[in-house]
Scaffold this active site. Structure first.
Site, PDB file in Angstrom:
ATOM      1  N   ASP A 386       0.701  -1.319  -0.005  1.00 49.20           N
ATOM      2  CA  ASP A 386      -0.040   0.069   0.165  1.00 49.20           C
ATOM      3  C   ASP A 386       0.910   1.207   0.043  1.00 49.20           C
ATOM      4  O   ASP A 386       2.133   1.283   0.272  1.00 49.20           O
ATOM      5  CB  ASP A 386      -0.874  -0.012   1.216  1.00 49.20           C
ATOM      6  CG  ASP A 386      -1.836   1.051   1.326  1.00 49.20           C
ATOM      7  OD1 ASP A 386      -2.296   1.724   0.298  1.00 49.20           O
ATOM      8  OD2 ASP A 386      -2.290   1.433   2.399  1.00 49.20           O
ATOM      9  N   ASN A 747      21.526 -42.749  11.814  1.00 46.44           N
ATOM     10  CA  ASN A 747      20.738 -41.780  11.392  1.00 46.44           C
ATOM     11  C   ASN A 747      20.542 -40.852  12.591  1.00 46.44           C
ATOM     12  O   ASN A 747      20.801 -39.457  12.574  1.00 46.44           O
ATOM     13  CB  ASN A 747      19.273 -42.397  10.954  1.00 46.44           C
ATOM     14  CG  ASN A 747      19.223 -43.057   9.652  1.00 46.44           C
ATOM     15  OD1 ASN A 747      20.214 -42.759   8.839  1.00 46.44           O
ATOM     16  ND2 ASN A 747      18.321 -43.589   9.448  1.00 46.44           N
ATOM     17  N   ASP A 751      21.885 -36.896  12.329  1.00 47.89           N
ATOM     18  CA  ASP A 751      20.794 -35.953  12.328  1.00 47.89           C
ATOM     19  C   ASP A 751      21.057 -35.011  13.632  1.00 47.89           C
ATOM     20  O   ASP A 751      20.510 -34.002  13.638  1.00 47.89           O
ATOM     21  CB  ASP A 751      19.361 -36.663  12.648  1.00 47.89           C
ATOM     22  CG  ASP A 751      18.757 -37.285  11.326  1.00 47.89           C
ATOM     23  OD1 ASP A 751      19.054 -36.659  10.401  1.00 47.89           O
ATOM     24  OD2 ASP A 751      17.950 -38.189  11.393  1.00 47.89           O
TER      25      ASP A 751
END
Length: 912
Positions: A386, A747, A751
């Site tokens: 705007d 894993n 991770d």
């Protein structure tokens, strides 16, 4: 020539006539789009039109009320019929629901599915000899819980902060009601107002409902939050037979809920409450589910890509292992494959990245209501904004004070300051701007040298205001007002200290001068004087406003923000185009754009977009930088068209008329001083109106994206490569190549190290352009980069099988241990090769947290097979002769990865 700059003065303060630029010519109501009415029911629109057209007395009568107000019984019956004066607001869901909603993330749903599967495989149907194994279930469940809790807490805390920021409409308003036949005015809660109530308005009040003005004295109302026009509108009680449904917001005798009284006083009769107001209709329109953003759509695409790989790999691994081994082991290993293919930490990594971005923004006084908006902010390639209050200061300044030749004139300013200072009515924004421009020294001089004699107040007919001052040697009448109305009573102009007759030719030149100011988006007033011989008069009349001498003109502007130009240039430099979508007129929009470095080009008006399809509007938006005279519904439709045309769109606004567009955008941005409905619709709230903050937000959003994509691409491709290796091993080996529990441990260790990625450095090249989620590059990355690891997994198989003779089920543990060390170290070490398109460690080095975490995992992988815990998992110690082979394998792996990385970038032009 005069009509060229004659303006729509009846919608503005008549004292500032001819201040609106030429494009909105005299009472051109038909140019105002019908959708400016918002979503009001047709019956309510007709009611407003009829009220505006009728005389005030007739309007009161039609609502069965009078200036004494409603009785208690009438109030009760009307509340029962129409309800409370309340609008719909998007209220935050209860904390419990907000927490549960975090589990609907697609990645979390995959993990939850795997948890359910592991409950059956590892616990319910576990081998009686080994007993149930809770390791996998507990590990994945903790990941899910931590991720959901982090996301919930960050968003809940931001939501609470945003709620506390809400600048609500006044909770009470002055209403006159009849008590035992006597009119009594008192403050009552806004929600208790009913149709027919008599509301008293004063400077500073918020209008609590849609009103028909029945009495007004110098009443000026700021409607910028509805119309986008910075200047206040002058209101009167006179009927206006020209009002139509498309032009309701232009009606000079209507006040709308949410607007504010700038100056003066007035009385209004309530003709619309709650949802039956312009504000209420807009508020109702944005309550409910938000459209999916680029982040939501991108996450779903990535999720589907990973699921497709899973649906292909898991059955293949299951069938091959079932044929070569037993089906129970094959099923368990199939589940392990599914877990291995899933980047378990992805929800947590994404949340940590977004939370870090939110903290970054908070330090810069920005509240992030929805975490996903951080990444969306980095992805935007278009920022639609705007004008009023976002690109501009939302205040009026005197930009120029000119003589009749168009040159700067202190004389014009001095007389204008005297007019503004000596008037006894409430000063409007333009008067304040004149006084501010004059400065304290000039005002002190005026007070010392001149005294007020009389005043001719402003009215609608004259559209000017005059004061008469005693200069010491004569009385001087000073007039300021609408250019055309002032010129109509001028006979001469002052040139070089002498008064020269205004000829028709000279008037045409002056008209051109005013028009040139209008074309630059400036609002223009005229200043004229008349001297009276003698000082024996105390009273003056309108008849004395004749034979005036024109001194010059005042040109006003809503100035651009100081930070706007630099912020827009920076956004453009970083690949984000800025488009302006404003309710103000085209000339004002063009003038502001030129001052902040935006090439307006061909400006498109809101009504021109109505007949276009969403596809055609998207095509038009590609070629258009500025949309003017745009209604709230049109703003939202333009934003939606740009999104459907393939753009990620941010919208910056702070008014009621911006709410729908804020909600339609991928990321809505508002400010803490915005209206309540705008803040509810926004995703991000700026506590300071400094647009340079947006640049930092965009960069942080891109950094968030890149670090998240690092994890997804590196982990998904690595897991894919591992599973590809498993597929080869399953077909060739008489035993499973890795123990299922060891797969989970590997894993998990990997991770955990990846949790440091949110704090990793990002190459500058990766921040230069918008970054959006898409799955095509992920699939290409997984297929082409993932199998690189499989090459060296297979060489490790050969090493363990032929060199270390781990070629029978009796020596499976040695084989599995050898592959475990190579697999975990290569998977972790290769992070440094994949995290950047540059040469790792030399041209681009990871952050210290990433270096420490990956180093710790490599060390963990080396040590685990030699520990008691490793032995309990089924691993065994390896001979020292294994490690020279390991070093050679890792060196070859890094070299090949760097080579193929260069090939990939040349072919696809992208990396992370």
């Amino acid at each position: 020539m005069r009509p060229f700059f004659r303006t729509d003065l009846d919608t503005l303060n008549p004292a500032i006539a001819d201040t609106r630029p030429a494009s909105s010519s005299t009472r051109t109501r038909t140019s105002t789009d019908a959708s400016r009415r918002g979503a009001l029911p047709e019956g309510q629109q007709r009611l407003l039109v009829e009220a505006a057209r009728l005389p005030a007395e007739a309007t009161l009568k039609s609502f069965s009320t009078d200036l004494d107000g409603l009785t208690a019984d009438a109030v009760k019956s009307r509340r029962a019929r129409f309800g409370d004066n309340a609008v719909d607001h998007g209220k935050p869901a209860p904390a419990v629901l907000q927490f549960l909603r975090t589990f609907t993330n697609p990645f979390i749903l995959i993990l939850l599915f795997l948890v359910v599967v592991m409950v059956f495989t590892d616990i319910v149907f576990a081998d009686p000899a080994d007993g149930p194994d809770y390791t996998g279930v507990v590990t994945v469940s903790i990941m899910v819980l931590v991720s959901a809790t982090l996301r919930f807490w960050q968003e809940y805390r931001s939501s609470r902060a945003a709620e506390e920021l809400k600048a609500l409409v006044r909770t009470t308003t002055a209403v006159t009601r009849s008590v035992h036949g006597t009119p009594v005015t008192s403050e009552i809660p806004v929600e208790d107002i009913v149709r027919g109530d008599i509301v008293q308005l004063a400077a500073g009040d918020m209008i609590p409902a849609d009103l028909r003005i029945v009495r007004a004295k110098d009443l000026q109302i700021n409607q910028s939050m509805l119309t986008g026009e910075a200047l206040p509108a002058e209101k009167s009680a006179a009927p206006d037979v020209d009002v139509t449904e498309p032009t309701l917001l232009d009606a000079p005798n209507l006040g709308f809920m949410g607007a504010s009284v700038v100056s003066g006083s007035g009385t209004g009769v309530v003709i619309g409450t709650g949802r039956s107001t312009s504000f209420g209709s807009l508020s109702s329109a944005i309550v409910g589910a938000r459209p999916d953003t680029a982040f939501d759509i991108g996450i779903r695409k990535v999720t589907r890509t990973l699921i497709r790989f899973m649906l292909v790999m898991v059955p293949i691994v299951f069938i091959i292992n079932g044929i070569t081994k037993d089906w129970t082991t094959a099923f368990l290993f199939g589940v392990t494959t599914a877990v291995g293919l899933t980047p378990e930490m992805l929800p947590l990594i994404v949340t940590a990245n977004l939370a870090k971005g939110a903290q970054f923004m908070a330090k810069r006084k920005v509240i992030v209501k929805r975490l996903n908006s951080i990444q969306n902010l980095g992805a935007i390639d278009i920022l639609a904004t705007d004008k009023t209050g976002t690109l501009t200061e939302d205040r009026i300044v005197l930009e120029r004070h000119l003589n009749t030749a168009g040159r700067s004139s202190e004389t014009t300013l001095g007389y204008a300051a005297a007019n503004a200072m000596f008037q006894t009515g409430l000063r409007n924004l333009l008067d304040e701007a004149v006084i501010t421009a004059a400065g304290p020294d000039e005002l002190d001089r005026i007070r010392r040298e001149w005294t007020l004699v009389d005043e001719l107040p402003f009215d609608f007919e004259r559209r000017r205001l005059s004061v008469v001052v005693d200069r010491g040697d004569a009385h001087v009448l000073i007039t300021k007002g609408a250019t055309e109305e002032v010129l109509s009573v001028c006979r001469t102009e002052r040139v070089g200290g002498a008064d020269v007759e205004l000829t028709p030719g000279r008037l045409a030149e002056i008209d051109q001068l005013v028009a040139s100011q209008n074309e630059q988006g400036l609002r223009v007033l005229a200043v004229a004087v008349r001297e009276f011989d003698g000082r024996d008069r105390d009273e003056y009349t309108r008849d004395d406003e004749d034979g005036l001498t024109l001194l010059g003109f005042l040109a006003f502007l809503d100035p651009p923000k100081a930070s706007a130009e630099a912020a827009i240039a920076s956004l453009r430099k970083h690949g984000t185009n800025v488009k302006v979508i404003t309710g103000d007129n085209a000339l004002v929009a063009a003038a502001v754009c030129s001052k902040v470095g935006i090439d307006a080009g061909t400006i498109v008006l809101g009504p021109e977009t109505d007949e276009l399809s969403i596809e055609a509007l998207g095509e038009l938006a590609e070629q258009t930088t500025v949309f003017a005279k745009v209604a709230p519904a049109q703003k939202a439709r333009i934003v939606e068209a740009m999104r459907q045309h393939g753009h990620t769109v941010g919208y910056l606004g702070d008014g009621i008329n911006d709410a729908a567009a804020l909600r339609a955008a991928d990321v809505g941005i508002s400010v803490d001083t915005a209206v309540d409905i705008a803040k509810e619709s926004a995703d991000i709230i700026l506590l300071e109106k400094d647009l340079t903050v947006l640049e930092g937000g965009v960069i942080e959003g891109r950094r968030t994206f890149v670090n998240t994509m690092k994890y997804i691409k590196m982990t998904a491709s690595s897991n894919f490569g591992n599973m590809f290796s498993v597929l080869v091993a399953s077909a060739l080996l008489p035993f499973i190549p890795m123990i299922p529990i060891v797969v989970l441990v590997q894993n998990l260790a990997y991770d955990l190290s990846m949790l440091t990625l949110p704090w990793d450095r990002v190459d500058k090249d990766d921040l230069r352009t918008p970054r959006a989620w898409e799955s095509k590059s992920l699939a290409s990355f997984m297929i082409r980069i993932g199998p690189i690891s499989s090459i060296f997994d297979i060489t490790t198989y050969a090493l363990m099988w032929f060199v270390f003779q781990a070629n029978s089920p009796a020596h499976a543990a040695l084989f599995q241990s050898g592959w475990f060390i190579e697999s975990i170290i290569s998977q972790t070490l290769i992070v440094h090769m994949l995290r950047t398109k540059r040469l790792p460690f030399v041209q681009s080095r990871a952050s210290l947290p990433v270096l420490l975490a990956t180093g710790a995992v490599c060390l963990f992988g080396l040590v685990l097979p030699f520990t008691g815990w490793g032995h309990s998992l089924g691993l065994v110690s390896l001979p020292w002769t294994y490690f020279p082979w390991l070093i050679a394998t890792l060196a070859a792996y890094c070299a090949l990865t760097q080579l193929l990385k260069t090939v990939f970038i040349r072919r696809y032009g992208t990396w992370m």
